[in-house]
Scaffold this motif. Structure first.
Motif, PDB file in Angstrom:
ATOM      1  N   CYS A  53     -27.754  13.267  14.518  1.00  0.00           N
ATOM      2  CA  CYS A  53     -26.917  13.452  15.702  1.00  0.00           C
ATOM      3  C   CYS A  53     -26.423  14.898  15.801  1.00  0.00           C
ATOM      4  O   CYS A  53     -26.047  15.503  14.811  1.00  0.00           O
ATOM      5  CB  CYS A  53     -25.733  12.494  15.612  1.00  0.00           C
ATOM      6  SG  CYS A  53     -24.529  12.765  16.915  1.00  0.00           S
ATOM      7  N   TYR A  55     -23.785  16.007  17.420  1.00  0.00           N
ATOM      8  CA  TYR A  55     -22.422  16.201  17.903  1.00  0.00           C
ATOM      9  C   TYR A  55     -21.380  16.592  16.879  1.00  0.00           C
ATOM     10  O   TYR A  55     -20.451  17.287  17.192  1.00  0.00           O
ATOM     11  CB  TYR A  55     -21.961  14.970  18.666  1.00  0.00           C
ATOM     12  CG  TYR A  55     -22.501  14.946  20.061  1.00  0.00           C
ATOM     13  CD1 TYR A  55     -22.425  16.071  20.855  1.00  0.00           C
ATOM     14  CD2 TYR A  55     -23.087  13.812  20.586  1.00  0.00           C
ATOM     15  CE1 TYR A  55     -22.922  16.076  22.135  1.00  0.00           C
ATOM     16  CE2 TYR A  55     -23.589  13.806  21.874  1.00  0.00           C
ATOM     17  CZ  TYR A  55     -23.501  14.942  22.639  1.00  0.00           C
ATOM     18  OH  TYR A  55     -23.991  14.937  23.901  1.00  0.00           O
ATOM     19  N   GLY A  58     -20.587  14.840  10.908  1.00  0.00           N
ATOM     20  CA  GLY A  58     -20.830  13.576  10.223  1.00  0.00           C
ATOM     21  C   GLY A  58     -22.281  13.438   9.787  1.00  0.00           C
ATOM     22  O   GLY A  58     -22.582  12.898   8.735  1.00  0.00           O
ATOM     23  N   GLY A  59     -23.196  13.956  10.579  1.00  0.00           N
ATOM     24  CA  GLY A  59     -24.612  13.925  10.220  1.00  0.00           C
ATOM     25  C   GLY A  59     -25.228  12.543  10.286  1.00  0.00           C
ATOM     26  O   GLY A  59     -26.088  12.193   9.461  1.00  0.00           O
ATOM     27  N   CYS A  60     -24.823  11.707  11.249  1.00  0.00           N
ATOM     28  CA  CYS A  60     -25.371  10.353  11.346  1.00  0.00           C
ATOM     29  C   CYS A  60     -26.853  10.368  11.738  1.00  0.00           C
ATOM     30  O   CYS A  60     -27.294  11.224  12.508  1.00  0.00           O
ATOM     31  CB  CYS A  60     -24.577   9.546  12.380  1.00  0.00           C
ATOM     32  SG  CYS A  60     -22.867   9.316  11.917  1.00  0.00           S
ATOM     33  N   LYS A  90     -19.987   9.164  21.170  1.00  0.00           N
ATOM     34  CA  LYS A  90     -20.580  10.472  21.506  1.00  0.00           C
ATOM     35  C   LYS A  90     -22.087  10.435  21.294  1.00  0.00           C
ATOM     36  O   LYS A  90     -22.861  10.904  22.126  1.00  0.00           O
ATOM     37  CB  LYS A  90     -19.961  11.580  20.648  1.00  0.00           C
ATOM     38  CG  LYS A  90     -18.593  11.992  21.133  1.00  0.00           C
ATOM     39  CD  LYS A  90     -17.964  12.950  20.180  1.00  0.00           C
ATOM     40  CE  LYS A  90     -17.838  12.301  18.852  1.00  0.00           C
ATOM     41  NZ  LYS A  90     -17.148  12.890  17.813  1.00  0.00           N
ATOM     42  N   ALA A  91     -22.508   9.874  20.154  1.00  0.00           N
ATOM     43  CA  ALA A  91     -23.939   9.830  19.876  1.00  0.00           C
ATOM     44  C   ALA A  91     -24.660   8.946  20.884  1.00  0.00           C
ATOM     45  O   ALA A  91     -25.798   9.227  21.267  1.00  0.00           O
ATOM     46  CB  ALA A  91     -24.184   9.318  18.468  1.00  0.00           C
TER      47      ALA A  91
HETATM   48  S1  SF4 Z   1     -22.671   9.558  15.610  1.00  0.00           S
HETATM   49 FE1  SF4 Z   1     -20.574  10.260  16.023  1.00  0.00          FE
HETATM   50  S2  SF4 Z   1     -19.672  10.437  13.969  1.00  0.00           S
HETATM   51 FE2  SF4 Z   1     -21.908  10.399  13.712  1.00  0.00          FE
HETATM   52  S3  SF4 Z   1     -22.562  12.570  13.690  1.00  0.00           S
HETATM   53 FE3  SF4 Z   1     -22.714  11.796  15.818  1.00  0.00          FE
HETATM   54  S4  SF4 Z   1     -20.780  12.364  16.756  1.00  0.00           S
HETATM   55 FE4  SF4 Z   1     -20.468  12.462  14.560  1.00  0.00          FE
END
Ligand code: SF4
Length: 196
Positions: A53, A55, A58-60, A90-91
């Protein structure tokens, strides 16, 4: 037994690897690891790839399916050790960065728009105008609100009239510079998009 630094790191790496492998298949229902599901197979016939991700830090993990330039779907990567398939709002909006036919989403704001107090319409402005205006307003507000000492006589050098909200797309270096700027200005109210 004498353990060298290298031996210790090797042993720690094995231990950590074991931990990562063990947790997903734990049968301990008292821990969050019991909620973990094995990753689904990548099944779409179109191109499906894993990514991270964009945004926040967090690096999801995200699975993206695309047919050439056309984005078909974005979903949480169930086998990813950080988010285990979950994505925040957000993701989930990553999909909106581009339209399904591969073009930039026309609703993305890519230029400076300004709406004066009380005005109904937005005006397009230059970046130079916006930066000068922001600097002028920060100076005026800070001068009018700056507190050198609090009611107990303790030096605080702060303004409580300005707040700063950080964005998840900022990188480490940008955050470092913004933190320096906030501290230099005496801004104490700071928050971050990812927390709210
Ligand atoms: S999914 Fe949300 S918490 Fe995870 S990296 Fe993306 S913005 Fe950040």
């Amino acid at each position: 037994m004498e353990l060298s630094r290298r031996d210790f790191l090797k042993a720690s790496g094995v231990g950590m690897g074991g931990l990562l492998i063990y947790r997903p298949f734990s049968t301990d229902t008292a821990t969050p690891s019991s909620e973990f599901r094995p990753a689904p197979q990548l099944h779409k016939r179109i191109g499906e790839t894993s990514t991270i991700c964009a945004y926040c830090a967090g690096g999801c993990g995200v699975l993206v399916a695309a047919d050439k330039d056309k984005l078909i779907s974005i979903e949480g990567w169930a086998d990813h050790p950080i988010n285990r398939g979950g994505l925040c709002t957000k993701a989930q909006s990553l999909f909106q960065i581009r339209t399904v036919d591969g073009k930039d989403n026309p609703r993305r704001v890519t230029r400076v728009l300004y709406r004066a107090p009380g005005a109904a319409n937005w005006e397009e402005k230059t970046w130079d105008w916006a930066l000068d205006e922001i600097a002028k307003r920060i100076k005026k507000t800070r001068d009018a609100s700056f507190v050198q000492k609090d009611s107990a006589g303790i030096t605080v050098n702060r303004t409580e009239a300005i707040g700063h909200l950080g964005g998840s797309a900022l990188d480490n270096e940008e955050c470092y510079l913004l933190a320096k700027m906030n501290n230099a200005l005496g801004i104490v109210y700071k928050d971050h998009q990812a927390r709210i």
